[in-house]
Design a protein around this motif. Structure first.
Motif, PDB file in Angstrom:
ATOM      1  N   TYR A 171      44.230  -2.476 -31.689  1.00  0.00           N
ATOM      2  CA  TYR A 171      44.190  -3.920 -31.488  1.00  0.00           C
ATOM      3  C   TYR A 171      45.576  -4.555 -31.386  1.00  0.00           C
ATOM      4  O   TYR A 171      45.674  -5.767 -31.184  1.00  0.00           O
ATOM      5  CB  TYR A 171      43.459  -4.596 -32.654  1.00  0.00           C
TER       6      TYR A 171
ATOM      7  N   GLU B 232      48.341  -9.071 -31.354  1.00  0.00           N
ATOM      8  CA  GLU B 232      47.025  -8.624 -30.895  1.00  0.00           C
ATOM      9  C   GLU B 232      46.996  -8.354 -29.393  1.00  0.00           C
ATOM     10  O   GLU B 232      47.543  -9.109 -28.588  1.00  0.00           O
ATOM     11  CB  GLU B 232      45.961  -9.670 -31.234  1.00  0.00           C
TER      12      GLU B 232
ATOM     13  N   VAL C  89      44.077  -6.413 -26.303  1.00  0.00           N
ATOM     14  CA  VAL C  89      42.693  -6.026 -26.056  1.00  0.00           C
ATOM     15  C   VAL C  89      42.533  -4.545 -26.379  1.00  0.00           C
ATOM     16  O   VAL C  89      43.276  -3.705 -25.857  1.00  0.00           O
ATOM     17  CB  VAL C  89      42.297  -6.303 -24.593  1.00  0.00           C
ATOM     18  N   HIS C  90      41.584  -4.231 -27.242  1.00  0.00           N
ATOM     19  CA  HIS C  90      41.457  -2.862 -27.750  1.00  0.00           C
ATOM     20  C   HIS C  90      41.216  -1.857 -26.626  1.00  0.00           C
ATOM     21  O   HIS C  90      41.763  -0.748 -26.649  1.00  0.00           O
ATOM     22  CB  HIS C  90      40.316  -2.808 -28.762  1.00  0.00           C
ATOM     23  N   SER C  91      40.427  -2.213 -25.651  1.00  0.00           N
ATOM     24  CA  SER C  91      40.035  -1.242 -24.624  1.00  0.00           C
ATOM     25  C   SER C  91      41.127  -0.978 -23.600  1.00  0.00           C
ATOM     26  O   SER C  91      41.183   0.093 -23.000  1.00  0.00           O
ATOM     27  CB  SER C  91      38.772  -1.733 -23.905  1.00  0.00           C
ATOM     28  N   SER C  92      42.018  -1.969 -23.387  1.00  0.00           N
ATOM     29  CA  SER C  92      42.993  -1.836 -22.304  1.00  0.00           C
ATOM     30  C   SER C  92      44.448  -1.906 -22.747  1.00  0.00           C
ATOM     31  O   SER C  92      45.337  -1.456 -22.033  1.00  0.00           O
ATOM     32  CB  SER C  92      42.758  -2.939 -21.265  1.00  0.00           C
TER      33      SER C  92
ATOM     34  N   ALA D 156      45.976  -9.974 -25.624  1.00  0.00           N
ATOM     35  CA  ALA D 156      44.724 -10.673 -25.918  1.00  0.00           C
ATOM     36  C   ALA D 156      44.884 -12.164 -25.675  1.00  0.00           C
ATOM     37  O   ALA D 156      45.970 -12.732 -25.872  1.00  0.00           O
ATOM     38  CB  ALA D 156      44.303 -10.420 -27.362  1.00  0.00           C
TER      39      ALA D 156
ATOM     40  N   TRP E 187      41.800 -14.932 -26.302  1.00  0.00           N
ATOM     41  CA  TRP E 187      40.365 -15.198 -26.472  1.00  0.00           C
ATOM     42  C   TRP E 187      40.093 -16.694 -26.645  1.00  0.00           C
ATOM     43  O   TRP E 187      40.977 -17.476 -26.988  1.00  0.00           O
ATOM     44  CB  TRP E 187      39.809 -14.418 -27.655  1.00  0.00           C
TER      45      TRP E 187
ATOM     46  N   ASN F 126      35.965 -15.403 -33.955  1.00  0.00           N
ATOM     47  CA  ASN F 126      37.250 -14.703 -33.944  1.00  0.00           C
ATOM     48  C   ASN F 126      37.824 -14.693 -35.352  1.00  0.00           C
ATOM     49  O   ASN F 126      38.169 -15.746 -35.890  1.00  0.00           O
ATOM     50  CB  ASN F 126      38.238 -15.413 -33.004  1.00  0.00           C
TER      51      ASN F 126
ATOM     52  N   TYR G 131      45.606 -15.687 -29.642  1.00  0.00           N
ATOM     53  CA  TYR G 131      45.593 -14.326 -30.162  1.00  0.00           C
ATOM     54  C   TYR G 131      46.127 -14.349 -31.589  1.00  0.00           C
ATOM     55  O   TYR G 131      46.746 -15.317 -32.032  1.00  0.00           O
ATOM     56  CB  TYR G 131      46.406 -13.370 -29.288  1.00  0.00           C
TER      57      TYR G 131
ATOM     58  N   HIS H  38      35.683 -10.028 -32.842  1.00  0.00           N
ATOM     59  CA  HIS H  38      35.413 -11.030 -31.814  1.00  0.00           C
ATOM     60  C   HIS H  38      33.966 -10.897 -31.383  1.00  0.00           C
ATOM     61  O   HIS H  38      33.474  -9.799 -31.149  1.00  0.00           O
ATOM     62  CB  HIS H  38      36.320 -10.850 -30.604  1.00  0.00           C
TER      63      HIS H  38
END
Length: 490
Positions: free
Chosen positions: A278, A344, A346-349, A353, A355, A361, A463, A489
Motif C-alpha cells: 500500500y 499511500e 494503489v495496492h494492485s498497481s 493513490a 481516493w 477510507n 491519500y 477502502h
C-alpha cells in the motif's frame, strides 16, 4: 478453570454495582445494537473492549457452527445457518499447521463485529479499535473462565448478534443445554477482547492442529492469563505494556524490550512483517530518495539507515533527522522538514493513490513514539493529503509530552486549525484510526473518536501518509516504531 481473585476483580470492575464509580455514567459505545453494545470505556486504560446489555446486564450466548466442521458429536446438526468458512480461515491456513480453517467442534472462537451490505445493517469492525484477527478473547460463563480467539464475524444474512461463540466453547460453558440451534438466553456472560499484537497467539502460540476443545483451549491459557492479569494495571491500548525509556541510536536498534507475542520476525525487512504493497517510502536522503512499493515488499525488501527492523523485536523502526539546515537531510518539494514516511499507493498497481472521501477510507496504525521532535506540535505521525492541492488536509502530531493533536486546513491556502485528540505517554504503544469516510473526517486514539470539520474542502481526492515526519527546530532525530498498519477502502 475456576475464576481466580484477579478475574473477579476484573469482571467486577466492568459489571458490579459496587464498582459503579469506576464505570463512566455514559459508556463509550463502539456500536449499540438491539440493546446490546460493544463498549470501549476501558480501551484507553486497559486495552480492552467488552460486551454489555442494558441496565448493566451482560449478554447471552448464541452458537456458531461455521468453519471446517468435519466429524463431530452432531451438536451442530440442528443448525440452519452454517457457513463452510470463517472470516479468518485464510490466516489459519497460512499458519501451515495442516488446518484449513477453524473447526467449531474443536476451536474455541468468538464472533465479534458486523459486516455486510444489506440496507440499514450497522457495520462494526473490531480492527478499527485495535482488536486483531485471531486474538484472544476471555469468556466468563457461570463459574468458568475460558479462552477463545476472535475467529468470525456476523454477516447480514440475519439480525446483528452480539454474544456468539463456537459450538465447542458454548458446550464447554453450558453442556447439552446448547447446540447449533439452542442458545443460552440468560444475559450473564462476559466477553472481553484485548487490543494489540500482544493478544495474538500467532502460528506458534496456540495448538491450531489440536484434536479436541480441551487441547486447544489449554494452549491459550498462559497468554490469556497474562492478559487478564493486566486488567486494571493502567496499560494504554496494549495490555501489560508500560512506557519504556530507550536510548536512540541512529541507524541501529534501540534497547526497547521485545513484545511477548513473537509474531514479528526480527530477521525480516519491514516488508516481511507488514503489507507494504500500500505504500511507497519517502526518505530524508538523496534527491530525496523514494523507495517504490515493489522494492519494500517481502522479507528481503528494502532496509536502510532510517528504515529497518529492530533485530530484537521485529518492530518497524523509522528515524528522521531534525532541522535540515543543521543536519543536511533531504526534503521533499514544498517542505522545510525531513521525513521517513510511508506514502499511500494503489495496492494492485503501485500508482499514487487518490481516493474519494465519499466512500469508506481508514488508516489504522498501532505504534509508539520513542522520541518526538521539538517542533511546535511535535512529530507528524499521520496525514490525510489532498492530492490535487498537494497540501495536507489533516496532519496528526505527537509532542515530547505525549500530547496528540491534529491540524486541519480550512482550505489549501489557510493555516491549520488545531484540535487536541488526547495524550499517550512517550514510549507507550497506542492505536490510531484516521478515517475520511462518507465525507466525514474523524480520528480515534485507542477508541476515543474525535469528529473534525473539513470546512470548505469539497470531497477532494486524497491519500494517507504515516510514519515519522520531523518538524523539529534542532538537529535531534525523532524515532517512531510501528507494530501494525492497515488500510481499508470500500
Amino acid at each position: 478453570m475456576h475464576i481466580g481473585t484477579k478475574v473477579l476483580l476484573a469482571t467486577s470492575l466492568l459489571t458490579s454495582e459496587s464498582y459503579a464509580r469506576d464505570i463512566p455514567k455514559k459508556r463509550s459505545l463502539l456500536i449499540d445494537e438491539l440493546d446490546f453494545c460493544y463498549c470501549g470505556d476501558h480501551l484507553a486504560s486497559d486495552g480492552i473492549i467488552y460486551l454489555q446489555g442494558t441496565h448493566g446486564n451482560l449478554v447471552n450466548m448464541d452458537i456458531d457452527c461455521d468453519g471446517a466442521l468435519g466429524e463431530g458429536d452432531g451438536s451442530c446438526d440442528p443448525s440452519t445457518d452454517t457457513q463452510g468458512q470463517t472470516t479468518f480461515g485464510d490466516i489459519v491456513k497460512g499458519y501451515n499447521k495442516g488446518v484449513e480453517d477453524l473447526n467449531a467442534y474443536i476451536h474455541s472462537f468468538v464472533v465479534l463485529g458486523n459486516e455486510g451490505k444489506k440496507k440499514g445493517y450497522v457495520e462494526f469492525d473490531p480492527q478499527s479499535v485495535g482488536i486483531e484477527p485471531l486474538s484472544i478473547v476471555a469468556v466468563v460463563c457461570g463459574d468458568k473462565l475460558l479462552y477463545g480467539v476472535w475467529g468470525d464475524t456476523n454477516g447480514d444474512d440475519g439480525p446483528p448478534l452480539i454474544g456468539e461463540v463456537s459450538d465447542s466453547l458454548g458446550r464447554a460453558c453450558y453442556g447439552d443445554d446448547v447446540d447449533g440451534n439452542a442458545a443460552h438466553d440468560d444475559n450473564d456472560v462476559l466477553y472481553i477482547a484485548f487490543a494489540g499484537k500482544d493478544a495474538v497467539p500467532g502460528a506458534s502460540g496456540a495448538k491450531w492442529n489440536a484434536k479436541s476443545f480441551d487441547e486447544f483451549e489449554a494452549s491459550l491459557q498462559a497468554q490469556g492469563n497474562k492478559l487478564i492479569a493486566n486488567i486494571g494495571s493502567g496499560g494504554v491500548g496494549d495490555p501489560g505494556t508500560k512506557p519504556t525509556t530507550t536510548t536512540t541510536n541512529p541507524g541501529g536498534p534501540t534497547n526497547a524490550p521485545p513484545p511477548s507475542n513473537g509474531n514479528l520476525n526480527p530477521k525480516c525487512a519491514p516488508g516481511g512483517n507488514f503489507d507494504l504493497g500500500y505504500f511507497n517510502l519517502q526518505l530524508p536522503v538523496g534527491g530525496p530518495d523514494i523507495i517504490k512499493s515493489k522494492q519494500l515488499q517481502g522479507c528481503n525488501g528494502y532496509t536502510g539507515d532510517t528504515f529497518f527492523t529492530d533485530k530484537n523485536t521485529g518492530e518497524m523502526v523509522l528515524l528522521a533527522p531534525g532541522n535540515p539546515d543543521l543536519t543536511g537531510c533531504a526534503t521533499t518539494s514544498g517542505s522545510q522538514h525531513c521525513r521517513t514516511e510511508l506514502r499511500e499507493v494503489v495496492h494492485s498497481s503501485g500508482a499514487n493513490a487518490a481516493w474519494s472521501p465519499k466512500g469508506t477510507n481508514t488508516l489504522t496504525v498501532t505504534m509508539k513514539v520513542v522520541k518526538s521532535d521539538d517542533g511546535t506540535h511535535g512529530t507528524a505521525i499521520g496525514q490525510v493529503f489532498a492530492s490535487e492541492a498537494s497540501k495536507p488536509l489533516a496532519e496528526m502530531y505527537y509532542s515530547p509530552s505525549g500530547d496528540i493533536v491534529v491540524g486541519v486546513k480550512p482550505d489549501e491556502d489557510s493555516n491549520q486549525v488545531v484540535t487536541r485528540l488526547g495524550n499517550v505517554p512517550i514510549g507507550t504503544k497506542f492505536t490510531y484510526v484516521l478515517s475520511y469516510s462518507n465525507d466525514k473526517l474523524s480520528i480515534s486514539i485507542n477508541g476515543k473518536t474525535t469528529a473534525l470539520d473539513t470546512f470548505s474542502w469539497d470531497s477532494p481526492a486524497c491519500y494517507f501518509k504515516s510514519g515519522n515526519y520531523n518538524q523539529g527546530k534542532s538537529a535531534a532525530s525523532s524515532e517512531v516504531r510501528i507494530f501494525s498498519i492497515d488500510v481499508v477502502h470500500k
